[in-house]
Design a protein around this motif. Sequence first.
Motif, PDB file in Angstrom:
ATOM      1  N   LYS A  73      -5.913  -1.392  -7.980  1.00 44.37           N
ATOM      2  CA  LYS A  73      -5.125  -0.103  -7.960  1.00 44.37           C
ATOM      3  C   LYS A  73      -4.246  -0.244  -8.983  1.00 44.37           C
ATOM      4  O   LYS A  73      -3.839   0.711  -9.901  1.00 44.37           O
ATOM      5  CB  LYS A  73      -4.816   0.396  -6.777  1.00 44.37           C
ATOM      6  CG  LYS A  73      -5.832   0.882  -5.650  1.00 44.37           C
ATOM      7  CD  LYS A  73      -5.122   1.603  -4.362  1.00 44.37           C
ATOM      8  CE  LYS A  73      -6.335   1.951  -3.646  1.00 44.37           C
ATOM      9  NZ  LYS A  73      -5.836   2.817  -2.638  1.00 44.37           N
ATOM     10  N   ILE A  76       2.538   1.660  -3.334  1.00 44.25           N
ATOM     11  CA  ILE A  76       1.459   2.225  -4.299  1.00 44.25           C
ATOM     12  C   ILE A  76       1.256   3.823  -4.137  1.00 44.25           C
ATOM     13  O   ILE A  76       1.240   4.564  -5.168  1.00 44.25           O
ATOM     14  CB  ILE A  76       0.250   1.591  -4.125  1.00 44.25           C
ATOM     15  CG1 ILE A  76       0.226  -0.013  -4.885  1.00 44.25           C
ATOM     16  CG2 ILE A  76      -1.220   2.256  -4.842  1.00 44.25           C
ATOM     17  CD1 ILE A  76      -0.996  -0.871  -4.650  1.00 44.25           C
ATOM     18  N   GLU A  77       1.036   3.960  -2.995  1.00 43.79           N
ATOM     19  CA  GLU A  77       0.770   5.666  -2.688  1.00 43.79           C
ATOM     20  C   GLU A  77       2.249   6.503  -2.697  1.00 43.79           C
ATOM     21  O   GLU A  77       1.763   7.719  -3.077  1.00 43.79           O
ATOM     22  CB  GLU A  77       0.570   5.797  -1.081  1.00 43.79           C
ATOM     23  CG  GLU A  77      -0.886   5.232  -0.675  1.00 43.79           C
ATOM     24  CD  GLU A  77      -2.141   5.758  -1.449  1.00 43.79           C
ATOM     25  OE1 GLU A  77      -1.871   6.970  -1.845  1.00 43.79           O
ATOM     26  OE2 GLU A  77      -3.138   5.061  -1.499  1.00 43.79           O
ATOM     27  N   GLU A  91       0.818  -1.196  -0.212  1.00 43.28           N
ATOM     28  CA  GLU A  91      -0.050  -0.118  -0.087  1.00 43.28           C
ATOM     29  C   GLU A  91       0.694   1.283   0.009  1.00 43.28           C
ATOM     30  O   GLU A  91       0.563   2.407  -0.797  1.00 43.28           O
ATOM     31  CB  GLU A  91      -0.840  -0.239   1.158  1.00 43.28           C
ATOM     32  CG  GLU A  91      -1.895   1.094   1.323  1.00 43.28           C
ATOM     33  CD  GLU A  91      -2.944   0.979   2.474  1.00 43.28           C
ATOM     34  OE1 GLU A  91      -3.370   2.231   2.659  1.00 43.28           O
ATOM     35  OE2 GLU A  91      -2.982   0.029   3.163  1.00 43.28           O
ATOM     36  N   SER A 131      -8.203  -5.101  -3.481  1.00 45.20           N
ATOM     37  CA  SER A 131      -8.241  -3.639  -3.659  1.00 45.20           C
ATOM     38  C   SER A 131      -6.719  -3.181  -4.176  1.00 45.20           C
ATOM     39  O   SER A 131      -6.706  -2.286  -5.078  1.00 45.20           O
ATOM     40  CB  SER A 131      -8.678  -2.943  -2.250  1.00 45.20           C
ATOM     41  OG  SER A 131      -8.467  -1.455  -2.549  1.00 45.20           O
ATOM     42  N   LEU A 132      -5.720  -3.771  -3.574  1.00 44.16           N
ATOM     43  CA  LEU A 132      -4.394  -3.081  -3.717  1.00 44.16           C
ATOM     44  C   LEU A 132      -4.060  -3.529  -5.439  1.00 44.16           C
ATOM     45  O   LEU A 132      -3.547  -2.771  -6.095  1.00 44.16           O
ATOM     46  CB  LEU A 132      -3.495  -3.775  -2.901  1.00 44.16           C
ATOM     47  CG  LEU A 132      -3.471  -2.839  -1.391  1.00 44.16           C
ATOM     48  CD1 LEU A 132      -2.556  -3.970  -0.601  1.00 44.16           C
ATOM     49  CD2 LEU A 132      -3.268  -1.655  -1.580  1.00 44.16           C
ATOM     50  N   LEU A 163      -5.589  -0.384 -12.354  1.00 37.11           N
ATOM     51  CA  LEU A 163      -5.948   0.754 -12.906  1.00 37.11           C
ATOM     52  C   LEU A 163      -4.649   1.736 -13.233  1.00 37.11           C
ATOM     53  O   LEU A 163      -4.804   2.539 -14.217  1.00 37.11           O
ATOM     54  CB  LEU A 163      -6.883   1.560 -11.844  1.00 37.11           C
ATOM     55  CG  LEU A 163      -8.202   0.947 -11.612  1.00 37.11           C
ATOM     56  CD1 LEU A 163      -8.810   1.558 -10.435  1.00 37.11           C
ATOM     57  CD2 LEU A 163      -9.089   1.294 -12.846  1.00 37.11           C
ATOM     58  N   TYR A 164      -3.873   1.521 -12.579  1.00 34.80           N
ATOM     59  CA  TYR A 164      -2.636   2.508 -13.087  1.00 34.80           C
ATOM     60  C   TYR A 164      -2.156   2.180 -14.357  1.00 34.80           C
ATOM     61  O   TYR A 164      -1.777   2.976 -15.051  1.00 34.80           O
ATOM     62  CB  TYR A 164      -1.508   2.255 -11.885  1.00 34.80           C
ATOM     63  CG  TYR A 164      -0.205   2.528 -12.463  1.00 34.80           C
ATOM     64  CD1 TYR A 164       0.421   3.707 -12.783  1.00 34.80           C
ATOM     65  CD2 TYR A 164       0.611   1.300 -12.679  1.00 34.80           C
ATOM     66  CE1 TYR A 164       1.838   3.859 -13.310  1.00 34.80           C
ATOM     67  CE2 TYR A 164       1.912   1.279 -13.109  1.00 34.80           C
ATOM     68  CZ  TYR A 164       2.323   2.674 -13.440  1.00 34.80           C
ATOM     69  OH  TYR A 164       3.735   2.771 -13.935  1.00 34.80           O
ATOM     70  N   LYS A 175       3.823   5.655  -5.401  1.00 30.95           N
ATOM     71  CA  LYS A 175       3.827   5.666  -6.694  1.00 30.95           C
ATOM     72  C   LYS A 175       5.070   4.665  -7.294  1.00 30.95           C
ATOM     73  O   LYS A 175       5.566   4.903  -8.352  1.00 30.95           O
ATOM     74  CB  LYS A 175       4.062   6.784  -7.640  1.00 30.95           C
ATOM     75  CG  LYS A 175       2.881   7.949  -7.421  1.00 30.95           C
ATOM     76  CD  LYS A 175       2.887   9.165  -8.205  1.00 30.95           C
ATOM     77  CE  LYS A 175       1.747  10.173  -7.668  1.00 30.95           C
ATOM     78  NZ  LYS A 175       0.217   9.569  -7.966  1.00 30.95           N
TER      79      LYS A 175
END
Length: 284
Positions: free
Chosen positions: A189, A159-160, A156, A185-186, A192-193, A162
Motif C-alpha cells: 500500500k 496508512i489509513e 495500518e 500488504s501494508l 502504491l501511494y 494517510k
Amino acid sequence: MENNHLIDLTEQNAHQVLESSRNAPVLFYFWANMSPESLDMKPLVEKLAAQHASHLTVAMVDCEQQQMLAAQFGIRALPTMALFDNGKPVDGLMGPQSEDAVLEFLDKYLPNQAELAFKEALEKMDQGEYSEALTILKTLEADLGESGEYKLTLAECLIETKQFDLADATLATVLMQDQDARYKSLTAKIELYRQSADSPEVRKLQEAYDADPENDDLAFDLAVQLNQVDKHEEALELLMKLIRKDLNFADGQAKKTMMDILSSLGQGNEIASKFRRQLYALLY
C-alpha cells in the motif's frame, strides 16, 4: 442469580457452560450453606464476576443441591475455585482466600488493561474509526511496543490516516519473523501511494518551484497538488511558509487550504497536530 456473567450451575446447563469456556474463561465456585468459609467468600466472588463481566463467566455450584456435579469435579474441600479455559481445567484454589490472592490467581488468565485497550482499538478499526484507534494505540507503546502485531496494527492505522512516512518507519522496525502476509500488504500500500504521488503534474510543479523557490504562486499550486496525492506534510510546510510571509496570501486561500487539510486529517494525526500548533501560535 442468572445473568450473562454470573450463573448457577446445574446438571442441565453444565455441559453448555463448560463449552462456553472455549470462548472465554469460566470460574467455577463451589460452596455450600454448611460451609461458613464458602459463604463468607460468596460476595467477593460475585463482585469479581461483575468487575470482569466482559471477559469472565462465574459459575456458582451449590454443593448441597448439586452433589453429583461436586462429585464429578472431585471437590474435596469448600470453598474451591476451578478455572476452565478452552474447555479444559487450567488452575484452581482450595480453601478460604483473600481478595488479593484471588485477584493474583485470576490475573494470570485474564487480559490486562493494555490488552483490553488494544482490543478496543481493533474494534474501532473494524468500524472504520482509524483516527480514534490510533489515539488508543499511541497510549499502548510502552506496554505493547515490541509486539509485532502491535506494530502492524499501528502501521495500518497510520496508512489509513494517510501518514505514510510514519507507517513506513514503523514497518521498518518489524522483525523478520513478523513479516507475514499482512506486513507485505501494508508495504505494498505504501509503495502504491508513492507511485501515485509521483505524478507528472507534481513533478513538473516541483521542478519549477525548485528553480524559482521565491515564487509564492508556484508554492501555493504545488501545495495544492501535493495535498491531492496525500503528501500532506510537504503541502503543509509550503502553506505554512506562505502564511508566515503573508497571513492573507491569495485573499486568505493559503490559510483556508491549510485549515481544510488539518480538518480532513483529524485530531489523531501527528502531522496535523504539529502544524495546528504552528498555525495557532501564528494566529493567536
